[in-house]
Design a protein around this motif. Sequence first.
Motif: not given
Length: 496
Positions: A178-179, A181-182, A185-186, A210, A214
Amino acid sequence: MNMSLPFGDYKIVFVDELLTDYQSYASLTTASINLLHSARIIDQTLHTRRALGMAIASQYFGVFIVPESYNDTWLVVGIKNILFLLFMKKIFGNNECRFWVYQQMMKVYQAECDHLLPPLHLKDKSQSYPLTSGNNAQIFHMDPMLTPPHILELMELKSMLVMRIVENRLGNKELIQNVIKKLLSLAWINPSGESSSINALLSTQDFLKTIQVVSGKDLQDFMARYVYQPGFCTLNFSFAFNRKRNVADVTIKQKTLHDCEKYVGQLTVLVQELDGSFSNLLQVEKTDVLQELNCQSKSRRNKKKKIPLFTGEEVDIDLSHSDQDSPVIWLRVDPEMLWLSKTSIEMPDYMWQAMLLHERDVVYQHMAAEVLPNFPSQGTITTLSTVLLDEKCYYQVRKQALHSLAKCISISGDPTVNEEVLINLYRKLYGSVDNEKFTKMNDFSDFPLYFIQQEFMRAIGQIKDHADYTHRALYSSSINSSIITIIREMSMMIVR
């Protein structure tokens, strides 16, 4: 992770005389033509797939997302290797992935023994770090033009090991995904909804922020020890069973290389007992640790019962040579390899033999095969031979068992234990069904058998005389004739 390619499409161009296996650019990888191979070439398959997997991971972290400064390089290459591990696990399986991580950890350990590696991230603005002291001190500079290539390679491997520890600290392996992907996305979209390039720069502080967003966890203390400081340690683990209290008295001695700061934290110890495998957490301090492990099983005499393993599988284990008062069969220290350490465990030979035969963790199976030549006995030779012939066993463990057999033959003073042990094992694995003295036709459908067959000649060549420790193959007519016979049979097989 269900992520689209960062540049929309992706191309691989194979180039002749490329200096490295691959070079990554935006939406493009130039790869060495040496990576291409025929379907009949088995040896190149693993290397090519690993190289291309790393090249694809570099598209995300290394090309699309780049370090904000050279000081943040450890972060980008560390995350890239986390993606590569996901690729390895899916393509090659969990065993190959775990063993590769173990190999890289031992590679970093050997390098740290030779010379101290610098920290992954230098906090001061001087961007230099003294690797040695004195008038002839060696200074490391965090600069792409001044960093030796072998140091870069080792720091990349160490970054991967540290990112695995970060993954564990988050408590859930999906959180690190998830980190990632974050961060992607940023980098893809800025707050105004337009494509942004400023977010494609990744710094260590942005990464920590981040993670806190998360997962809600602060890793500043972790960073201070594992990233901002250098070091690698060895953990020497020994224990003695206390029959009256039914506990194992454990001693852990930590030694850091080059007098670096010692690690502090919780260490996982998995104890395989008669009634199952039980996990224990020990607190490791800067001094030697003396703690007790409560055994969950009671010793049982003359009672046959299948023993459940950590995987849930139940197996029959021969306990006739073990301590009848102790319920401990074997133990594993830091099984997930979450410490930057080389672990050594003091256990009797019957525990190592049982671990090699019945443990399902390939890393500790391999470790058991490495250690067993220190106990050269008929039981050890039988155990190693059994594993070598076991088709269900991981091929890297079988290869190590083969070389350990050669060491046992060299050490043993028993005249009946000689090179014929390996020759006979070769006949059993590769002999014809009608006559084991003739090598059967190899159709190369069994990759593990092919890799093990390669090691046989090397192992036979390593056999040494126990008296003067000279290579027996240099003067032994029996070894030479056996090797020549095998080569002749293989040549005839190729001709046919």
